[in-house]
Structures are given as structure tokens and as C-alpha cells.
Write a protein that holds these residues in place. Structure first.
Motif, short mmCIF file in Angstrom:
data_model
loop_
_atom_site.label_atom_id
_atom_site.label_comp_id
_atom_site.label_asym_id
_atom_site.label_seq_id
_atom_site.Cartn_x
_atom_site.Cartn_y
_atom_site.Cartn_z
N VAL A 229 0.84 -1.21 0.00
CA VAL A 229 0.00 0.00 0.00
C VAL A 229 0.87 1.26 0.00
CG1 VAL A 229 -1.76 1.31 1.30
CG2 VAL A 229 -1.82 -1.20 1.31
N ILE A 230 0.48 2.22 -0.84
CA ILE A 230 1.10 3.56 -0.82
C ILE A 230 -0.01 4.56 -0.50
CG2 ILE A 230 2.02 5.39 -2.33
CD1 ILE A 230 3.53 3.22 -3.88
N ILE A 231 0.24 5.43 0.47
CA ILE A 231 -0.77 6.47 0.79
C ILE A 231 -0.17 7.83 0.44
CG2 ILE A 231 -2.33 7.43 2.52
CD1 ILE A 231 -2.22 4.84 4.04
N SER A 359 -10.64 0.19 9.85
CA SER A 359 -11.72 -0.40 9.04
C SER A 359 -11.35 -1.79 8.53
CB SER A 359 -12.03 0.51 7.85
OG SER A 359 -10.95 0.46 6.94
N GLY A 360 -10.08 -2.18 8.71
CA GLY A 360 -9.65 -3.50 8.24
C GLY A 360 -9.22 -3.51 6.78
N TRP A 361 -9.21 -2.34 6.12
CA TRP A 361 -8.81 -2.28 4.71
C TRP A 361 -7.31 -2.55 4.60
CZ3 TRP A 361 -5.71 0.28 1.19
CH2 TRP A 361 -6.10 0.20 -0.16
N ILE A 362 -6.55 -2.01 5.59
CA ILE A 362 -5.13 -2.38 5.70
C ILE A 362 -5.06 -3.55 6.66
CG2 ILE A 362 -2.88 -1.66 6.66
CD1 ILE A 362 -3.44 1.12 5.52
N GLN A 363 -4.30 -4.57 6.28
CA GLN A 363 -4.29 -5.79 7.10
C GLN A 363 -2.89 -6.10 7.61
OE1 GLN A 363 -6.58 -8.86 5.17
NE2 GLN A 363 -8.38 -7.70 5.79
#
Ligand SMILES: Cc1ncc(COP(=O)(O)O)c(C=O)c1O
Length: 403
Positions: A229-231, A359-363
Motif C-alpha cells: 500500500v502507498i498512501i 476499518s480492516g482495509w489495511i491488514q
């Protein structure tokens, strides 16, 4: 030809041209490279012996003669692991890409190093930009170094220290009672008469190419095995576009394999057109109402190609999230406690990260990189004195600020 333009929508190709950044079909032109040619010298081994700056990726930047490069040492910024915070959130590894370490204190240095190198190659001497702040001070610094005259147009609520930077770097500096696109209109109206080279977002090919080096560098710093993931804080979108193009070029060159990272765009609640389109599953639409007065680089209600940003997020399997001013403020404190000085935009990535873990989107098996795009100190209150506020380029006066 080593590089040329290609339309992101209709695929039409055209020769490289300084200002040609829009296709006849109305969508954005980006650059494509002869990767077979580039790959002859652009190898993982060759990179080991190159200088620690963004020009180590010269084969993927649109400059013919290295002597024309305008460089203040941008790029190769630190990638720092957040060990303490990894204990507090369900994430495999958490990193911050410290873009505030660039010349002029923001990632914008990369784009202007590339854009003004192109300008230099073509003998351009007069450059202008509309900006929420960081782009203007970067343009001013690189133009000063290259011996070009620079003109910057900023919303009048631009952070005072950034206005001061523009003045000190010698830019002719003007404030506008409006938003970044109102400032852009002033340049467009005066462009031919004033003979300005317009380096506004996606007006020329260099800025997103320079920003592309963030993606190239990230891949190299990760030893060609990318995070999940990149934010990234999103305004005009050329950061996201540049990173995405970089990763795709590396894939075509065979430097990286497999899935590309999920790209997350973060915006502030007062100006969130990318988030709105993403959440509603619709085409991108400019935000025309209720744009908040928060003067950050994410406040771009009508980016030049919003649809491109949204389609990259979708294609990457990423997300878009809007965070509040209060969350950003708290995030600056959280970053600060870990030794990172973050701008509101950079801190927004932290706020998005905490939400996406909740939210659990990143695990827990995700490696995540947050882009801290600028420094906290650039946003401290500052009295820069008198700077003209104008409505039209004709209002510019010869004794304007910065001369
Ligand atoms: C510090 C900072 N972060 C992020 C952004 C947004 O970047 P982009 O316009 O590439 O989306 C800006 C733009 O001004 C900025 O100054």
C-alpha cells in the motif's frame, strides 16, 4: 526518438513538444519512452554506481543533454521505518518516505528540477506557475538557480512562510483572491503576451516526469520488491500519476514483477473531489461548492485530469479517503512524536492510515508507505510584508514583489 507523447485515453502518439500536454481528444498526454533503448544502460547494476539524487534515473527522464539538467540535489530521500507504531497497528511494516528532505522542503522539487531542465534545454527564460504554495517556492528556487525569471501566483491565504520563500528566491510574487484555478486563469490569459512558459500542473511534460522518480526510488529502496500500500496526499494529482507511471515502466523493463501497490489518495474533507468520485463509483467531477478555506496543497477542486487520478486508484485496487482538519492536526502531533516534521498534507497520510487499519482495509500482512510530502515549519504563521493582490495579469506592476 527516445521519448514521445501518448494520449492516456485514445492512445494517439505525437512527437515530444514543450507545451503539448493535451490530446486533440481533450485528455492528457503523457510521455512514453523507448524502453528497449533505455534498458541498454538502465540496469540494476548501473544504478549502484550513480549519484544519490533523482537524476540516477536519467534514462527515464526527458532530457537529451545532461548539461542542461537543473539540479539542487533533489531525490533519494530517506525511507524510515516506524518501528514503534508497528506495535500499535495491525500492519506488517510501516514506512515514511521523507519527501520533506528535498530542496525547498517538499516533493515539488523533483517536478521542477525536471520541468526546468526541459525549459533549459529549449532556452526558455521566463516561467510562471499557479500554486497553493510548495510548487511556487520550488519553481522560484529552481528558476533562480537556472537564471530564469519566475512569476508565481498564489491564493491569498497561502501559508506566509511559503510566500516569504518565493520572495527570497527572487520570484515575482502575486496573490489572488480565489483558489488555485483562478490563479491559473491569470497565467493562461497572459501567457502569450508575457511570453511565459506555463509550468502549472499538467501544462507541460516535466513535472509529472520528475515526480515519477518517487516511484522509481521507492522500488529501488525496497530492492525491487514493492510494498502492498502507498498512501499519498492528493491535490492536482501529478504525484499519484507520476508514481503509477514509474511503477508501470519498471514493470515493462522487467525490474519488478507481480501486483503493483494499492494506491490510496487522501484529501481533506473541505475539498474532496477525488474521494467523491471514488466513493460514488462515478466519473470525476470538479467540486464546485463548499470548498473549505483550508490552505493546503490538497485543496484543488478542479484538477486538470481528475479522471486519470480516479482511474489509477481503481486500477491499483486502492482507495480514496477524506480526513478532517482535526484528524490532520492530531496526525501532525503523532508524526512529531516519532521525530517526523510533517506538513498538513503529509500528516493526512497518517490520519488515513489509522482509519484504514481501523476499518480492516489495511491488514496485518500489508507493508505500507506514507508519503510525507512537506515540512511542518513551512506552515507556521509569518508576516511577509506587502505583496500585490491582483485579478488579472494586466494588474501586474513593474515594482511588484520579489524584483
Ligand atoms: C505538501 C504537498 N503535498 C501534496 C500535494 C498534492 O500533490 P499533487 O498536486 O501532486 O496531487 C501538494 C500540492 O501542492 C503539496 O504541496
Amino acid at each position: 526518438m527516445k521519448f514521445w507523447h501518448v494520449c492516456i485515453a485514445c492512445g494517439k502518439t505525437t512527437d515530444f513538444h514543450l507545451k503539448q500536454n493535451e490530446c486533440t481528444c481533450g485528455r492528457t498526454l503523457e510521455l512514453e519512452y523507448d524502453l528497449e533503448f533505455a534498458g541498454q544502460t538502465f540496469t540494476k547494476d548501473a544504478l549502484k554506481n550513480r549519484a544519490a539524487d533523482m537524476w540516477r534515473y536519467k534514462e527515464l527522464l526527458p532530457i537529451e543533454n545532461p548539461q542542461n539538467v537543473v539540479s539542487l540535489g533533489e531525490g533519494w530521500t530517506p525511507l524510515v521505518r516506524m518501528y514503534q507504531e508497528e506495535q500499535n497497528y495491525p500492519v506488517k511494516k510501516l514506512w515514511v518516505k521523507r519527501e520533506e528532505q528535498n530542496p525547498t522542503g517538499s516533493f515539488k522539487a523533483r517536478g521542477f528540477s525536471a520541468a526546468l531542465s526541459i525549459a533549459n534545454e529549449y532556452g526558455i527564460k521566463k516561467v510562471a506557475v499557479n500554486s497553493n504554495g510548495n510548487a511556487a517556492s520550488a519553481l522560484a528556487a529552481y528558476a533562480g538557480y537556472a537564471g530564469m525569471d519566475s512569476y508565481v501566483f498564489l491564493p491569498q491565504d497561502c501559508p506566509g512562510l511559503i510566500v516569504e520563500e518565493c520572495l527570497q528566491y527572487g520570484a515575482q510574487t502575486y496573490l489572488v483572491d480565489g483558489l488555485i484555478h483562478n490563479a491559473g486563469k491569470i497565467i493562461e490569459d497572459g501567457e502569450s503576451e508575457q511570453n511565459w512558459y506555463n509550468v502549472g500542473t499538467l501544462k507541460e511534460p516535466g513535472r509529472s516526469e520528475g515526480k515519477k522518480t518517487m516511484g522509481l526510488e521507492l522500488a529501488e529502496q525496497f530492492n525491487w520488491k514493492l510494498p502492498e500500500v502507498i498512501i499519498y496526499p492528493t491535490g492536482g494529482g501529478s504525484g499519484v500519476i507520476g508514481i503509477w507511471n514509474a511503477l508501470n515502466q519498471l514493470k515493462q523493463l522487467g525490474f519488478i514483477e507481480g501486483e503493483l501497490p494499492r494506491i490510496v489518495s487522501v484529501q481533506e474533507e473541505g475539498c474532496q473531489p477525488v474521494v467523491d468520485a471514488f466513493e460514488n463509483g462515478t466519473m470525476f467531477k470538479a467540486q464546485t461548492e463548499n470548498v473549505s478555506s483550508n490552505p493546503t496543497g490538497m485543496r484543488v477542486p478542479n484538477p486538470p485530469d481528475g479522471e486519470r487520478i480516479v482511474s489509477i486508484i481503481r486500477e491499483s485496487g486502492g482507495s480514496a479517503i477524506a480526513v478532517s482538519k482535526e484528524e490532520i492536526k492530531n496526525a501532525q502531533t503523532s508524526f512529531g512524536k516519532q521525530g517526523i516534521s510533517s506538513s498538513p498534507e503529509g500528516a493526512a497520510t497518517w490520519a488515513a492510515f489509522t482509519r484504514l487499519t481501523e476499518s480492516g482495509w489495511i491488514q496485518s500482512d500489508d507493508e505500507v508507505v506514507l508519503f510525507n510530502t512537506s515540512h511542518a515549519i513551512k506552515y507556521l504563521p509569518w508576516d511577509y510584508g506587502e505583496v500585490p493582490i491582483i485579478e488579472n495579469y494586466k494588474d501586474m506592476v513593474s515594482n511588484s514583489a520579489g524584483i
